[in-house]
Design an enzyme around this catalytic site. Structure first.
Site, PDB file in Angstrom:
ATOM      1  N   GLY A 105      70.447  17.136  98.874  1.00 36.10           N
ATOM      2  CA  GLY A 105      70.267  16.255  97.715  1.00 36.10           C
ATOM      3  C   GLY A 105      70.851  16.941  96.503  1.00 36.10           C
ATOM      4  O   GLY A 105      70.245  17.865  95.959  1.00 36.10           O
TER       5      GLY A 105
ATOM      6  N   GLY B 117      71.914  15.537  93.486  1.00 35.18           N
ATOM      7  CA  GLY B 117      71.950  14.730  92.267  1.00 35.18           C
ATOM      8  C   GLY B 117      71.777  15.631  91.053  1.00 35.18           C
ATOM      9  O   GLY B 117      71.958  16.842  91.130  1.00 35.18           O
TER      10      GLY B 117
ATOM     11  N   ASP C 215      74.902  16.732 100.776  1.00 32.27           N
ATOM     12  CA  ASP C 215      74.522  15.454 100.189  1.00 32.27           C
ATOM     13  C   ASP C 215      75.277  14.365 100.951  1.00 32.27           C
ATOM     14  O   ASP C 215      76.401  14.589 101.407  1.00 32.27           O
ATOM     15  CB  ASP C 215      74.895  15.417  98.695  1.00 32.27           C
ATOM     16  CG  ASP C 215      74.255  14.240  97.953  1.00 32.27           C
ATOM     17  OD1 ASP C 215      73.288  14.464  97.200  1.00 32.27           O
ATOM     18  OD2 ASP C 215      74.714  13.099  98.150  1.00 32.27           O
TER      19      ASP C 215
ATOM     20  N   ASN D  10      59.331  14.358  93.896  1.00 32.55           N
ATOM     21  CA  ASN D  10      58.084  13.880  93.319  1.00 32.55           C
ATOM     22  C   ASN D  10      57.218  13.176  94.350  1.00 32.55           C
ATOM     23  O   ASN D  10      56.851  12.017  94.200  1.00 32.55           O
ATOM     24  CB  ASN D  10      58.398  12.941  92.150  1.00 32.55           C
ATOM     25  CG  ASN D  10      58.787  13.719  90.914  1.00 32.55           C
ATOM     26  OD1 ASN D  10      58.278  14.812  90.679  1.00 32.55           O
ATOM     27  ND2 ASN D  10      59.687  13.167  90.119  1.00 32.55           N
TER      28      ASN D  10
ATOM     29  N   LYS E 264      51.897  18.887  89.440  1.00 30.13           N
ATOM     30  CA  LYS E 264      53.054  18.208  88.823  1.00 30.13           C
ATOM     31  C   LYS E 264      52.712  16.753  88.491  1.00 30.13           C
ATOM     32  O   LYS E 264      53.125  16.211  87.466  1.00 30.13           O
ATOM     33  CB  LYS E 264      54.259  18.257  89.776  1.00 30.13           C
ATOM     34  CG  LYS E 264      55.489  17.462  89.307  1.00 30.13           C
ATOM     35  CD  LYS E 264      56.010  17.929  87.965  1.00 30.13           C
ATOM     36  CE  LYS E 264      57.438  17.478  87.682  1.00 30.13           C
ATOM     37  NZ  LYS E 264      57.755  16.107  87.970  1.00 30.13           N
TER      38      LYS E 264
ATOM     39  N   ASN F  30      52.835  14.926  84.817  1.00 32.81           N
ATOM     40  CA  ASN F  30      53.498  13.671  84.448  1.00 32.81           C
ATOM     41  C   ASN F  30      52.514  12.674  83.858  1.00 32.81           C
ATOM     42  O   ASN F  30      52.846  11.930  82.945  1.00 32.81           O
ATOM     43  CB  ASN F  30      54.212  13.057  85.662  1.00 32.81           C
ATOM     44  CG  ASN F  30      55.473  13.811  86.024  1.00 32.81           C
ATOM     45  OD1 ASN F  30      55.563  15.023  85.798  1.00 32.81           O
ATOM     46  ND2 ASN F  30      56.467  13.120  86.578  1.00 32.81           N
TER      47      ASN F  30
ATOM     48  N   GLU G 101      52.088  13.650  80.423  1.00 32.37           N
ATOM     49  CA  GLU G 101      53.346  13.295  79.750  1.00 32.37           C
ATOM     50  C   GLU G 101      53.327  11.823  79.309  1.00 32.37           C
ATOM     51  O   GLU G 101      53.685  11.497  78.183  1.00 32.37           O
ATOM     52  CB  GLU G 101      54.480  13.553  80.740  1.00 32.37           C
ATOM     53  CG  GLU G 101      55.856  13.090  80.350  1.00 32.37           C
ATOM     54  CD  GLU G 101      56.783  13.128  81.592  1.00 32.37           C
ATOM     55  OE1 GLU G 101      56.910  14.197  82.228  1.00 32.37           O
ATOM     56  OE2 GLU G 101      57.346  12.069  81.951  1.00 32.37           O
TER      57      GLU G 101
END
Lengths: 328, 328, 328, 328
Positions: free
Chosen positions: A7, A9, A30, A95, A191, A195, A198
């Site tokens: 991955g 990105g 990827d 995530n 995490k 968020n 956040e």
């Protein structure tokens, strides 16, 4: 240290760059060959399939999966599980819901494959600022991979040290920007909460700026009306105020560019973590008014009108004969 | 009993009708002569000015002002105050802020003019069902005007009596649908809270029906998806459920007519009471999460997008490079 | 019609009574023999085990399980599944999560056993008022068991009919107090939303009465302070106001008995439905501010202080040197 | 420059120190002579009355009032107004409601006395970090007093500059930590919103840490339970995460000292700004869900139980026979 990264990105690519710069050896893959080719110029080894990656890595292998949470991550981990040997380790840096981590680790355990969940914060700035890492999993693997984590983490940097930590039995890694939060799932759990918080902080700023902007309304009495320069307000708060924060810095940048925030539609996406935070709160019977409200604002932002609002109007017509304004 | 009524809109007109049917003698006035002429056919005496009304009434006069809260009510009361004599009484039956009642009563006291605030619930159904009245002011005037209040109130009706009231020192008028809530302002205060609660109840129903309606979404797993008949759901709850209420009856009617509530724009107005309820809660340091949230939903319903939402997107772009969906 | 009922608590026992009175034949079982013995006097057949119940029922059998949601219900359904024959039917009348219904029906299908979920509202009043039933499952079984459902439901009663239903293609059962909401799970889904709404309505009343009660505070200006008789306020709203509802009737009763609500600790339980409603809203991306806030109030009510509050105070000390009041 | 300062508490005293260090000449007064005497040693001129201060200052005089918002500030300003001459200026640096500023400026205008409202953020850290100043009032006075404001403000410091400000027509003072927000009241308005946002951010952190702390609950499934080190979590987020902020720094300090935050009662005070922010939002019809919820949490924190909670329990007993847990 050698590591595979799947991955490539925005997040995955920069993770590879930061690791390569720190002298680590990255084997990268990827589905799209372009980012791998680009990274190969910076010193990474690009492969064209997951099996090729397994082949290119020496045992015990470590593969960092950095894909969107959900089906694609799940499939990739399953594919890795079929190819890996006992002692190898999979890191999910995406995530993922912590309950999926727990399930996966349970499924991988009989094969002797280790599983780590690494909540990774840093966004588009991680390459430069470093990534804040929240790690869940067995202590031995976390320790073995410490060179990877310490290379990705921001390090002490210019952030003032918390002097109350002196002499306390606290994890010195925290000051370097990474922690071993606990067993499998704990990394993504922390995490997720990050968020959730956040969302709440963002919403607090958003409401405050909204109230300031609407203070210029001509519906208000003339001497209680203010046409505030929001870019200056955001900027001034960056120095010496209580709300000093990175989110404020970003808001100050955006408002300096365009005070009306033209170009933003007002449509706001949410991702899994904000939702799971509320579910965790409910499981624990912890009130989470602000975090929930922040999530609901985003749900609302993506609709022209809710059915709920029409129900309200239907009742108002029913008991009071009130006819609402027509659709604009 | 003789009474003047100023303001012959939906509420004022029906109040006159209900009083006239009960044998009271109404002198009526409205800036628009049409409703007064109509009421004259039903037995009321229509006058063409406020001074003419004062002249037409015998001392001690009582004038019920039934106008939209705010400037027009204030001016009318000031005009009455200039024309009335000691012992006369003004009733504000509109939706005035209780603090304005307190101020007015203080201003009228030196002139010997009595002031009553009468929170009036009943909407378009009051003529038929009667008006629920919440009265604030001095006991002697409230008692003197009892025939008016008892005529307007619904009376015992078919509502089952609260058996726990037996033998308690409670006001028997409450069972008739009107109360003397306390000194000046208390009537409008109780009415204000009534409306605050109304907002909350409405929002509870609205959210519930919204969640039911969205359960048909094809984004959900097929076997956890339901295409519910909301008209039937509302109807079934009218019998034997815990949420049985007049607001549910109205919702059942509206949904039976049109399950999609087509024709409602989703734009929802709010009036002063919902706002003042939150201000009262803040003055008293009482948490009012549900009542405040209900108010904010209405504020939100009247905007395409809030500036707050754009602030969120600006931050998301800043830290994560997230680009939101464009305006539809 | 013959039916077995397992679980003879407050709800289950009264369901048996209501069915028996309507001429149905009930075979009943509870781990505690006492309630079965009592019901036997009223005409029910009490058995001493689940297998005995299966034996006592003629095929196709129907067993209504009325137990607390969770482990005990799950085990009982599993036990029934092991004993039943194709064509038999299990009804879960408890407060089960609709996703458990979906799973169970899927597990029972290969055995030819039918599964219905029946959300049942009515509480301690159901025997007298009838039970509002929300049914999920296959149409053929729902139709076959119609005599049971219609006997339990309140019927048209004295509730005014919704005239907008005339001529519409709407389910006539809704007016009788029961509906076939949809496939398996739909019944409990609708009941879940009912309870979610119930939480919101209750909280709206609770906040309103709290603001009224605190209006007597001596911290307020003397002329904006009211010592309201809350029993009378609740009573007056029962006639002609917009908030007329069964929950208001119950509040009026409680306040008439004791205006201070002495004897209530302030500790408020919540059950699964309120929580699942929020989870459903999140799944569907529907804003549910009021329903969520209502749930969080209950979570908060069961703690002396949250950790969250201590975090607030720690920050306040940090930035402002503020020292909070000590624990009382 | 010469300036008088009235009110020598934590904020006022440090403002004098920072001004004196910058070479300004301060004439100081406090009802308690001790802090004035201490400041005199650092170079300030302590006087023993307000008239003495007026006498000690050369025209045009400037007096900074740094007292708790409310009666004492009002009385001091009135006293100053009686002693000052046209061209003199009063600064209210406290936490006054902006509407009081507007009223005062209107009252002072006929006397030719200037009025500035200066929202002052910095708390116990201002002496060292500088004070973030949000100024409202006439441009000429704001400009005349610029040396005072620039001395108090933090200055550019080590905070990275917002590069989007380059070339924009933005106030250069904002980067120095002070702004002229607008006409009278605008300074306190912006400061009020700052505090409103502060409440929301604090509550977001508070809820997040609460959910993390309760994740150790033994009521949760063993493998979804985490005993997190909250001091380490707070610390790790200080580097490279999105929630990086001064409030997080303070939380990290507090948790490093004591993870359980022992010694904090959970009782949380609120001040006027949080309340007025909601009132401003309501005036403007701007949704402020998060800011309101943050305020209500504090109201709740100061009560053992709300009356609202007892109302909930009374209803639950009424419809379901539910008996809540007794008071602990």
């Amino acid at each position: 240290m050698q590591i595979g990264v799947i991955g490539l990105g925005r997040m995955g690519g920069n993770i590879v760059r930061r690791l390569t710069r720190a002298g680590h050896s990255c084997v990268v893959y990827d589905a799209d060959p372009a980012p791998g080719a680009a990274l190969a110029k910076d010193g990474a080894t690009a492969v064209t399939s997951v099996p090729a990656m397994i082949e290119a890595l020496q045992a015990p292998r470590t593969v960092w999966v950095m894909l969107p949470a959900g089906k694609i991550t799940e499939e990739t981990i399953n594919q890795l599980a079929g190819l890996m040997k006992p002692g190898d380790a999979i890191i999910d840096g995406g995530n993922t819901n912590f309950k999926d981590d727990v399930r996966r680790a349970r499924e991988l355990a009989p094969k002797g494959i280790k599983y780590l969940d690494v909540g990774t914060s840093g966004g588009v700035w991680g390459l430069q600022r470093g990534y804040c890492l929240m790690i869940g999993g067995d202590t031995d693997v976390v320790n073995r991979l410490d060179p990877i984590f310490s290379a990705l983490a921001p390090g002490l940097g210019s952030v003032e040290r918390t002097k109350e930590r002196e002499g306390e039995k606290l994890d010195p890694r925290a000051e370097q920007g990474y922690i071993h939060a606990g067993p499998v799932g704990a990394g993504h759990f922390v995490k997720m909460i990050h968020n959730g918080i956040e969302y709440g902080m963002m919403q607090a700023f958003a409401e405050g700026f909204d109230i300031m902007r609407n203070r210029a309304s001509t519906k208000l009495p003339a001497d209680e009306r203010y046409d505030l320069n929001l870019a200056d307000v955001a900027e001034v708060w960056r120095r010496g105020s209580v709300v000093t924060s990175w989110l404020l810095d970003l808001t100050a940048s955006a408002l300096a560019k365009n005070q009306e925030l033209e170009g933003f539609s007002g449509h706001v996406e949410d991702s899994g973590e904000g939702r799971w935070t509320i579910e965790a709160a409910i499981e624990e019977a912890v009130p989470a008014d602000v975090l929930a409200a922040s999530l609901f604002v985003r749900f609302r932002s993506r609709q022209d009108h809710t059915f709920a609002e029409k129900v309200l109007s239907a009742m108002r017509l029913g008991f009071g004969g009130h006819v609402e304004a027509p659709k604009k």
